[in-house]
Scaffold this active site. Structure first.
Site, PDB file in Angstrom:
ATOM      1  N   HIS A  83      31.687 -47.990  32.125  1.00  0.00           N
ATOM      2  CA  HIS A  83      30.092 -47.034  30.792  1.00  0.00           C
ATOM      3  C   HIS A  83      31.100 -46.775  29.062  1.00  0.00           C
ATOM      4  O   HIS A  83      32.074 -46.904  29.279  1.00  0.00           O
ATOM      5  CB  HIS A  83      31.026 -45.198  31.391  1.00  0.00           C
ATOM      6  CG  HIS A  83      29.999 -44.900  32.619  1.00  0.00           C
ATOM      7  ND1 HIS A  83      30.268 -44.349  33.951  1.00  0.00           N
ATOM      8  CD2 HIS A  83      29.007 -45.198  33.008  1.00  0.00           C
ATOM      9  CE1 HIS A  83      30.202 -44.278  34.369  1.00  0.00           C
ATOM     10  NE2 HIS A  83      28.452 -44.740  34.229  1.00  0.00           N
ATOM     11  N   GLU A  94      33.625 -45.047  27.175  1.00  0.00           N
ATOM     12  CA  GLU A  94      34.562 -44.358  27.386  1.00  0.00           C
ATOM     13  C   GLU A  94      35.801 -45.924  27.025  1.00  0.00           C
ATOM     14  O   GLU A  94      36.452 -46.521  27.476  1.00  0.00           O
ATOM     15  CB  GLU A  94      34.669 -44.194  28.961  1.00  0.00           C
ATOM     16  CG  GLU A  94      33.936 -43.527  29.621  1.00  0.00           C
ATOM     17  CD  GLU A  94      33.730 -43.783  31.326  1.00  0.00           C
ATOM     18  OE1 GLU A  94      33.956 -44.420  31.704  1.00  0.00           O
ATOM     19  OE2 GLU A  94      32.521 -42.938  31.955  1.00  0.00           O
ATOM     20  N   ARG A 134      26.296 -43.946  26.563  1.00  0.00           N
ATOM     21  CA  ARG A 134      27.123 -44.162  28.601  1.00  0.00           C
ATOM     22  C   ARG A 134      26.162 -45.332  29.075  1.00  0.00           C
ATOM     23  O   ARG A 134      27.791 -45.807  29.656  1.00  0.00           O
ATOM     24  CB  ARG A 134      26.964 -42.922  29.192  1.00  0.00           C
ATOM     25  CG  ARG A 134      27.561 -42.472  30.523  1.00  0.00           C
ATOM     26  CD  ARG A 134      27.190 -41.515  31.589  1.00  0.00           C
ATOM     27  NE  ARG A 134      27.119 -41.525  32.544  1.00  0.00           N
ATOM     28  CZ  ARG A 134      28.466 -41.293  33.263  1.00  0.00           C
ATOM     29  NH1 ARG A 134      28.823 -41.001  32.851  1.00  0.00           N
ATOM     30  NH2 ARG A 134      27.961 -41.392  34.246  1.00  0.00           N
ATOM     31  N   HIS A 193      37.100 -46.137  34.650  1.00  0.00           N
ATOM     32  CA  HIS A 193      36.967 -45.431  34.263  1.00  0.00           C
ATOM     33  C   HIS A 193      37.738 -44.698  33.372  1.00  0.00           C
ATOM     34  O   HIS A 193      39.268 -44.200  33.402  1.00  0.00           O
ATOM     35  CB  HIS A 193      35.877 -44.466  34.846  1.00  0.00           C
ATOM     36  CG  HIS A 193      34.891 -45.253  35.831  1.00  0.00           C
ATOM     37  ND1 HIS A 193      33.862 -45.196  35.367  1.00  0.00           N
ATOM     38  CD2 HIS A 193      34.840 -46.156  36.565  1.00  0.00           C
ATOM     39  CE1 HIS A 193      32.405 -45.576  35.920  1.00  0.00           C
ATOM     40  NE2 HIS A 193      33.448 -46.207  37.625  1.00  0.00           N
ATOM     41  N   GLU A 242      39.808 -42.601  36.653  1.00  0.00           N
ATOM     42  CA  GLU A 242      39.913 -41.675  35.879  1.00  0.00           C
ATOM     43  C   GLU A 242      40.927 -41.702  35.059  1.00  0.00           C
ATOM     44  O   GLU A 242      41.997 -41.066  35.385  1.00  0.00           O
ATOM     45  CB  GLU A 242      38.868 -40.976  36.126  1.00  0.00           C
ATOM     46  CG  GLU A 242      38.114 -40.760  37.037  1.00  0.00           C
ATOM     47  CD  GLU A 242      36.892 -40.712  35.662  1.00  0.00           C
ATOM     48  OE1 GLU A 242      36.800 -40.769  34.945  1.00  0.00           O
ATOM     49  OE2 GLU A 242      34.991 -40.830  36.500  1.00  0.00           O
TER      50      GLU A 242
END
Lengths: 94, 309
Positions: free
Chosen positions: B69, B72, B127, B196, B270
Site C-alpha cells: 500500500h 504506508e 493507497r 503493512h 501492521e
C-alpha cells in the site's frame, strides 16, 4: 500536487456496536469524501478518519449529534506533509 | 563513491534512491545478495526483489514484501533497514547465519512502485495501484484485495473509486501477478510475510472468512512469541490473531492466498504508530520501528528454519 490544507485526522474511540454502525454508515456515504485510515470494526480498535476541510463541520456535527466521542489526531495534515517533505529535501541535499 | 554506510536509514527516500541503494548493497555483498527483476509495474517500472542466498539450488525460502500500500511509507523504509540488517548480520549473528546457510530470503521492498512514486509526486494519501479501470474515471486497485483467495467476497469493494477496490479479476494487477508467478515458479517457499502499517498487529489467515485455519493454534503461538520479542525492545504493544477476527473480514488478501497455496507460515504485520501520526509516522521513528519489527521477523524465520515441512 494534491493539497491537504486544513484537512484533519480525527480519532474515534468507539464505545458501542451502535456507534460502529453509525460510523459504517458514514463510510459508505461519499458525500463528505472521507478517507478512513482505520475502519469501524470493533470497540477494541480506534477509528481514524481523514476529513477534508470542507467537511469538517458537517462530520463533527454528525458525531456530536450521535454522542460519539472523538479527538483531533492531526490538526492540519498539510503541515505534517510539509515537514516531511522539507526533511526529505534536506536529506537529499546531504 | 557511494557506500551503504553513508545511507540514511532513518529517512524516507524516493523510489529512485531506494533502487540505487539496492545496487550499492548488492555490490557490497556480492556473495550473499542478488537483485532480480521479477517483472514490471503497470507504468513499466521494474520490480526488484533482493535475494539473500549463500548458495544451493532452489533452497527452501522465506518471502517478505513491504510497501504493497503506497501511503504506508514506514513499511518500505523498514524493508530497506531490514535488508541492510540481514546483510550486515550475516557472518556475525550465529542464528541468522545458520538460517542463511540452509534457506534463502527474498525481500521485495517496493511491491507497488507506481503507487509509491505517486505518493511522492501527486497524492501522499494514495493507497492503491495506478492502473486504469475500464469505464471509470477512478484509477487503481487495492493490491491486497486482488489475490485469488476468496476473491470478490466480503470486505472488498467492487467500485473502482473505492480505496479497497478488488479489481476486475484475481491477479488482474500486474504487480500481484508478478509476485504470484515468482512464488509459484519457485515452488519452495516456506514462509510468506507481508508488512503493512499502521495498527500494531501481527496477523495470520484467514481474512476472507472467519473460519480458523487448520494451523491456527501453531500460528497463534508463533505470533505471540514473536510479538513478545518485538515488545521487549520499546514496549510497543501488538495484538495477534487472524485478520478476520482482529480487524475485519477482507477478501483477496495476499497471506490468505499464500496459505492456501501451501505456505503454512503466512503472516502480515501492521507496524507501529504512536497514536498521533497514522501514515505520516515521523522519520525519526523508522529505525525504532524497524528494529523492533526485526525481532519478531527473526523469531518467525528461526521458527520456520527449525520446523521444516
Amino acid at each position: 500536487e494534491r493539497i491537504f490544507i486544513g484537512d484533519q485526522v480525527i480519532r474515534v474511540d468507539v464505545q458501542s456496536e451502535e456507534q460502529i454502525q453509525l460510523l459504517q454508515a458514514l463510510e459508505t456515504s461519499q458525500e463528505w469524501e472521507l478517507d478512513f485510515w482505520l475502519h469501524p470494526v470493533s470497540t477494541e480498535l480506534p477509528v481514524d478518519i481523514r476529513v477534508p476541510r470542507s467537511s469538517l463541520s458537517s462530520v463533527k456535527d454528525y458525531l456530536q449529534a450521535h454522542s460519539i466521542p472523538f479527538s483531533v489526531m492531526i490538526d492540519n495534515l498539510q503541515e505534517l506533509l510539509d515537514e516531511e517533505k522539507a526533511e526529505m529535501e534536506v536529506n537529499r541535499m546531504r | 563513491e557511494r557506500s551503504t554506510r553513508s545511507f540514511n536509514f532513518g529517512a524516507y527516500h524516493t523510489l529512485d534512491t531506494i533502487y540505487s541503494w539496492m545496487d550499492t548493497l548488492v555490490a557490497e555483498h556480492p556473495n550473499l545478495i542478488t537483485k532480480q527483476e521479477i517483472g514490471r509495474s503497470y507504468e513499466n517500472r521494474p520490480m526488484y526483489v533482493l535475494k539473500f542466498s549463500t548458495g544451493g539450488s532452489n533452497r527452501p525460502a522465506i518471502w517478505i514484501d513491504t510497501g504493497i500500500h503506497s501511503r504506508e511509507w514506514v513499511s518500505p523504509a523498514t524493508g530497506v533497514w531490514t535488508a541492510n540488517k540481514i546483510a550486515t548480520d550475516y557472518g556475525t549473528d550465529a542464528s541468522l547465519t545458520s538460517l542463511l546457510n540452509t534457506m534463502d530470503i527474498y525481500l521485495l521492498i517496493l511491491t507497488n512502485p507506481d503507487g509509491y512514486v505517486y505518493t511522492h509526486s501527486n497524492d501522499r494519501m494514495w493507497r492503491k495501484t495506478r492502473s486504469r479501470n475500464s469505464g471509470s474515471i477512478c484509477r487503481g486497485v487495492d493490491p491486497n484485495r486482488n489475490w485469488d483467495a476468496g476473491f470478490g467476497g466480503p470486505g472488498a469493494s467492487s467500485s473502482p473509486c473505492s480505496d479497497s477496490y478488488r479489481g476486475p479479476s484475481a491477479h488482474s494487477e500486474i504487480e500481484v501477478k508478478n509476485v504470484v508467478d515468482l512464488i509459484k515458479s519457485h515452488g519452495n517457499f516456506k514462509a510468506f510475510i507481508s508488512v503493512h502499517a499502521y495498527s500494531q498487529l501481527l496477523m495470520y489467515p484467514y481474512g476472507y472468512t472467519c473460519t480458523n485455519v487448520p494451523h491456527q493454534a501453531e500460528l497463534d503461538s508463533i505470533g505471540r512469541a514473536a510479538v513478545q520479542k518485538l515488545t521487549s525492545l520499546y514496549g510497543t504493544s501488538y495484538k495477534v490473531g487472524s485478520i478476520c477476527k482482529i480487524i475485519y473480514q477482507a477478501s483477496g488478501g495476499s497471506i490468505d492466498w499464500s496459505y492456501n497455496l501451501g505456505i503454512k507460515y503466512s503472516f502480515a504485520f501492521e507496524l507501529r504508530d504512536t497514536g498521533r501520526y497514522g501514515f505520516i509516522l515521523p522519520s525519526n521513528q523508522i529505525i525504532p520501528t524497524a528494529s523492533e519489527t526485526w525481532l519478531a521477523l527473526k523469531h518467525i524465520m528461526e521458527y520456520v528454519r527449525d520446523h521444516p515441512y
